[in-house]
Structure formats: structure tokens, C-alpha cells
Design a protein around this motif. Structure first.
Motif, PDB file in Angstrom:
ATOM      1  N   THR A   2     -28.407  -1.717   5.867  1.00 57.94           N
ATOM      2  CA  THR A   2     -28.073  -2.914   5.033  1.00 57.94           C
ATOM      3  C   THR A   2     -27.564  -3.913   6.576  1.00 57.94           C
ATOM      4  O   THR A   2     -27.261  -3.556   7.442  1.00 57.94           O
ATOM      5  CB  THR A   2     -27.064  -2.832   4.070  1.00 57.94           C
ATOM      6  OG1 THR A   2     -25.706  -2.668   4.738  1.00 57.94           O
ATOM      7  CG2 THR A   2     -27.244  -1.971   3.014  1.00 57.94           C
ATOM      8  N   ASN A   4     -24.858  -6.035   8.158  1.00 55.85           N
ATOM      9  CA  ASN A   4     -23.753  -5.327   7.694  1.00 55.85           C
ATOM     10  C   ASN A   4     -22.763  -6.679   7.978  1.00 55.85           C
ATOM     11  O   ASN A   4     -21.546  -6.892   7.973  1.00 55.85           O
ATOM     12  CB  ASN A   4     -23.104  -4.461   8.502  1.00 55.85           C
ATOM     13  CG  ASN A   4     -22.902  -4.791   9.924  1.00 55.85           C
ATOM     14  OD1 ASN A   4     -23.610  -5.713  10.574  1.00 55.85           O
ATOM     15  ND2 ASN A   4     -22.462  -3.827  10.623  1.00 55.85           N
ATOM     16  N   TRP A   7     -21.442 -10.881   4.269  1.00 58.18           N
ATOM     17  CA  TRP A   7     -21.383 -10.437   2.703  1.00 58.18           C
ATOM     18  C   TRP A   7     -20.064 -10.816   2.031  1.00 58.18           C
ATOM     19  O   TRP A   7     -18.749 -10.918   3.063  1.00 58.18           O
ATOM     20  CB  TRP A   7     -21.353  -8.880   2.433  1.00 58.18           C
ATOM     21  CG  TRP A   7     -22.688  -8.331   2.775  1.00 58.18           C
ATOM     22  CD1 TRP A   7     -23.469  -8.264   4.082  1.00 58.18           C
ATOM     23  CD2 TRP A   7     -23.570  -7.869   1.546  1.00 58.18           C
ATOM     24  NE1 TRP A   7     -24.619  -7.747   3.790  1.00 58.18           N
ATOM     25  CE2 TRP A   7     -24.812  -7.255   2.545  1.00 58.18           C
ATOM     26  CE3 TRP A   7     -23.405  -7.683   0.363  1.00 58.18           C
ATOM     27  CZ2 TRP A   7     -25.743  -6.719   1.877  1.00 58.18           C
ATOM     28  CZ3 TRP A   7     -24.445  -7.068  -0.261  1.00 58.18           C
ATOM     29  CH2 TRP A   7     -25.603  -6.630   0.377  1.00 58.18           C
ATOM     30  N   VAL A  36     -21.006  -1.907   5.282  1.00 59.73           N
ATOM     31  CA  VAL A  36     -21.225  -3.152   5.157  1.00 59.73           C
ATOM     32  C   VAL A  36     -19.753  -3.997   5.205  1.00 59.73           C
ATOM     33  O   VAL A  36     -18.605  -3.573   4.609  1.00 59.73           O
ATOM     34  CB  VAL A  36     -21.331  -3.523   3.736  1.00 59.73           C
ATOM     35  CG1 VAL A  36     -21.540  -5.042   3.192  1.00 59.73           C
ATOM     36  CG2 VAL A  36     -22.967  -3.050   3.396  1.00 59.73           C
ATOM     37  N   ALA A  38     -17.559  -6.869   4.755  1.00 59.71           N
ATOM     38  CA  ALA A  38     -17.457  -7.929   3.776  1.00 59.71           C
ATOM     39  C   ALA A  38     -16.144  -8.533   3.408  1.00 59.71           C
ATOM     40  O   ALA A  38     -15.211  -7.742   3.722  1.00 59.71           O
ATOM     41  CB  ALA A  38     -18.102  -7.558   2.546  1.00 59.71           C
ATOM     42  N   TYR A  61     -23.030 -17.496   5.150  1.00 56.75           N
ATOM     43  CA  TYR A  61     -22.996 -16.012   4.576  1.00 56.75           C
ATOM     44  C   TYR A  61     -24.412 -16.143   3.684  1.00 56.75           C
ATOM     45  O   TYR A  61     -24.622 -16.809   3.069  1.00 56.75           O
ATOM     46  CB  TYR A  61     -21.732 -15.995   3.598  1.00 56.75           C
ATOM     47  CG  TYR A  61     -20.647 -15.472   4.541  1.00 56.75           C
ATOM     48  CD1 TYR A  61     -20.174 -14.047   4.299  1.00 56.75           C
ATOM     49  CD2 TYR A  61     -19.933 -16.305   5.429  1.00 56.75           C
ATOM     50  CE1 TYR A  61     -18.970 -13.801   4.947  1.00 56.75           C
ATOM     51  CE2 TYR A  61     -18.931 -15.767   6.064  1.00 56.75           C
ATOM     52  CZ  TYR A  61     -18.359 -14.445   5.944  1.00 56.75           C
ATOM     53  OH  TYR A  61     -17.125 -14.330   6.608  1.00 56.75           O
ATOM     54  N   HIS A  63     -25.191 -13.309   1.679  1.00 59.67           N
ATOM     55  CA  HIS A  63     -25.077 -12.287   0.492  1.00 59.67           C
ATOM     56  C   HIS A  63     -23.820 -12.780  -0.020  1.00 59.67           C
ATOM     57  O   HIS A  63     -22.557 -12.398   0.164  1.00 59.67           O
ATOM     58  CB  HIS A  63     -24.964 -10.743   0.932  1.00 59.67           C
ATOM     59  CG  HIS A  63     -26.024 -10.491   1.856  1.00 59.67           C
ATOM     60  ND1 HIS A  63     -26.267 -10.663   3.284  1.00 59.67           N
ATOM     61  CD2 HIS A  63     -27.487  -9.664   1.440  1.00 59.67           C
ATOM     62  CE1 HIS A  63     -27.341 -10.122   3.594  1.00 59.67           C
ATOM     63  NE2 HIS A  63     -27.941  -9.491   2.555  1.00 59.67           N
ATOM     64  N   ILE A  65     -21.914 -12.079  -3.730  1.00 58.61           N
ATOM     65  CA  ILE A  65     -21.736 -11.084  -4.768  1.00 58.61           C
ATOM     66  C   ILE A  65     -20.851 -11.561  -5.709  1.00 58.61           C
ATOM     67  O   ILE A  65     -19.511 -11.623  -5.382  1.00 58.61           O
ATOM     68  CB  ILE A  65     -21.558  -9.672  -4.167  1.00 58.61           C
ATOM     69  CG1 ILE A  65     -22.347  -9.288  -2.849  1.00 58.61           C
ATOM     70  CG2 ILE A  65     -22.007  -8.585  -5.250  1.00 58.61           C
ATOM     71  CD1 ILE A  65     -24.179  -9.459  -3.307  1.00 58.61           C
ATOM     72  N   GLN A 120     -31.187  -4.209  -1.257  1.00 55.63           N
ATOM     73  CA  GLN A 120     -31.369  -5.588  -1.506  1.00 55.63           C
ATOM     74  C   GLN A 120     -32.994  -5.899  -1.906  1.00 55.63           C
ATOM     75  O   GLN A 120     -33.369  -6.914  -1.323  1.00 55.63           O
ATOM     76  CB  GLN A 120     -31.079  -6.394   0.072  1.00 55.63           C
ATOM     77  CG  GLN A 120     -29.604  -6.094   0.480  1.00 55.63           C
ATOM     78  CD  GLN A 120     -29.538  -6.572   1.886  1.00 55.63           C
ATOM     79  OE1 GLN A 120     -29.798  -7.593   2.188  1.00 55.63           O
ATOM     80  NE2 GLN A 120     -29.150  -5.632   2.884  1.00 55.63           N
TER      81      GLN A 120
END
Length: 304
Positions: A2, A4, A7, A36, A38, A61, A63, A65, A120
């Protein structure tokens, strides 16, 4: 592997009757496992998830979530609709978790779902519009909205309880709900009806397991509409058991169709819900934004 960087996980601490707080350690464990880096940010009030998502998107950013239920996700995506530079994800941690089945993930992640999530794989999801708001799963009027209203103690206070509370609210509303006259205009025609239910959707499932719009496809550029006219008490109890299997759409009292636009009007303000969040209005201008949200899905699961 991923990316990193970039996130952020936005957590709603009251989602799932506080389940999110218990879930934080698991999320941190999985972030470490998959390398990751985040930020984890808790929401503090209604609307805060939108503010957080907006701030992080402007920081660059990539990603963003949502950790919570359908309402939390709805807030998160509001500033992100149409922004294909951002990948949206959802870790389901609410009560009903109806939206997540669009993406092929279960109501709660098991160990096998985390590596799929961090792969992803993305799809371009349609986004529904209603007046000045968005919906990702569906918009409900009539019986559907009254069930949502029963879920609130006040304007912003959601009652505690699990899926059983939805069943109680459904049974109570079945007994006492009174239809209101509704004017409608769509690509399918126009006219009037005494509205028992009018559900307009991107997704299929509502209230934790009721497939009101079982033929919906989340990226076909069309809204699915399930409209049910005035029902007697006997008819209500006859049709309700059909909804979990989606067979109600064959009943003569049900009109089911697809459209890109829908205008609805009542003689007074009525409750309606967008992804389970309660609002009130009299006129409804409903439309769709095809492929407006880039979101992580499970290609190995029963997505649609």
C-alpha cells in the motif's frame, strides 16, 4: 503493498452503540501489519466528519476512510463528491451497515477482509442528490422515513439499541402510519399517489436487511424507485415479509422503475431520510451524479 502516506481514518465514537471505540485497537493493529502510516481522528459532533474530510482533502491526503455506519460515511463524502484524486473507504462499524454490502464486504470485517481492503481495488460509485444533500444508499419517504424518525429521541439524538430496535420501530409504524398525498414527476411518468413508501436508491438494502430496491446497480447511472400506494393493515402485514427477499416488487400495489430524475411534492413538510439520517421538507428534487465517488470495494465479494 500500500501507499503508506496520506491516509486518514475518521471514527464516529457513538456509531454501533460505541463499537467504534472498541475497534480502535484492531484498526491500529492492522495499520501496523500492512505498513500504513495514518491519522486516526474522532468526530465530536454532527457534521464534524465532513469538516475533517474537507480539511484532510485540502491537505492532499489521498485515502479518506470512514469508520462508523451509513450516516458517518454520508458525512465523510459530502466534501469529496466529484474529487477523483481521493479514494474513499469504509470500515463498517454501525448498527445497520446497509451500504457496505454494495461493496462486497460484510457488516464486520474478518481477518481475511483487511488485505483485500488495503489492496485498494476501486469502483466509481454513483451518488444520489436530494435538494442540497447527497445520498449513497438511498432516500426514503413515507413508512421508510417514519421508521427512521422512530430511531431518534430528538433532532440529533439517535436511540441506543441494535437491529432489534429497527424491528420494533417497523412493527409500531406498520400499525399506526397514515399515508399522505404525494405528487410525482419522473422519466417514468407523473401523477398522484397516497404514499405508503417511496424509496429512491443507489443500493438495495435498508434497515439492516430489507431489500426495498432489489434490482439496483450502484454504478448504472440510474436511480431505482420503489413506490407503494396506500395499504390496508392486512396488506401491510402481507407485503412486509416479502421485502427481505425483494419479492414485494411483483405485488400489484408496488410500482418499481428506474429513472435519472424524480420530483416529489407534499402539501406539508414530511420526514425523509438520506442514508438513515433524518430531515424534513415539502418538495424534493432528486437526481444522480454518475460515477462521482471513487471508493474501495471487494472484487471477491457479492458487490454490485
Amino acid at each position: 503493498m500500500t501507499d503508506n502516506k496520506n491516509w486518514v481514518f475518521i471514527l464516529n465514537p457513538i456509531a454501533g452503540n460505541g463499537f467504534v471505540k472498541k475497534y480502535e485497537d484492531t484498526i491500529k493493529e492492522k495499520l501496523n501489519e500492512f505498513g500504513v502510516d495514518a491519522d486516526l481522528v474522532y468526530t465530536q459532533k454532527k457534521g464534524h466528519a465532513s469538516q475533517i474530510a474537507d480539511v484532510y482533502a485540502k491537505k492532499g491526503y489521498k485515502h479518506i476512510i470512514s469508520v462508523g455506519g451509513d450516516g458517518t460515511l454520508n458525512e465523510v463524502v459530502r466534501p469529496l463528491v466529484g474529487n477523483k484524486d481521493v479514494i474513499v473507504g469504509i470500515i463498517p462499524a454501525g448498527t445497520g451497515n446497509d451500504f457496505i454490502q454494495i461493496l462486497g464486504f460484510p457488516n464486520r470485517f474478518e481477518d481475511k477482509h483487511w488485505p483485500i481492503f488495503f489492496e485498494q481495488n476501486t469502483m466509481d460509485l454513483d451518488v444520489g442528490t436530494c435538494n442540497d444533500n447527497y445520498f449513497l444508499n438511498g432516500m426514503g419517504l413515507g413508512f421508510d422515513a417514519e421508521v427512521a424518525a422512530q430511531n431518534y429521541e430528538g433532532e440529533d439524538i439517535v436511540k441506543k439499541g441494535g437491529k432489534d430496535k429497527y424491528i420494533r420501530h417497523i412493527l409500531k409504524t406498520l400499525l399506526f402510519f397514515k399515508e399522505k398525498r404525494m405528487k410525482f414527476l419522473s422519466d417514468n411518468g407523473n401523477g398522484y399517489t397516497d404514499c405508503f413508501i417511496n424509496t429512491t436508491s443507489i443500493g438495495r438494502r435498508f434497515a439492516g436487511g430489507f431489500f426495498l430496491t432489489p434490482e439496483a446497480i450502484a454504478n448504472d447511472g440510474l436511480l431505482d424507485v420503489c413506490s407503494i400506494e396506500k395499504l390496508s393493515l392486512f396488506q401491510r402485514f402481507r407485503i412486509l415479509p416479502m421485502v427481505p427477499k425483494g419479492t414485494h416488487i411483483k405485488d400489484k400495489n408496488v410500482t418499481y422503475y428506474k429513472t435519472a430524475n424524480l420530483d416529489l411534492q407534499f402539501s406539508e413538510k414530511v420526514p425523509y431520510h438520506l442514508d438513515g439520517e433524518l430531515f424534513f421538507d415539502q418538495k424534493f428534487d432528486i437526481g444522480i451524479l454518475p460515477g462521482a465517488l471513487k471508493i474501495i470495494y471487494n472484487p471477491q465479494g457479492p458487490h454490485y
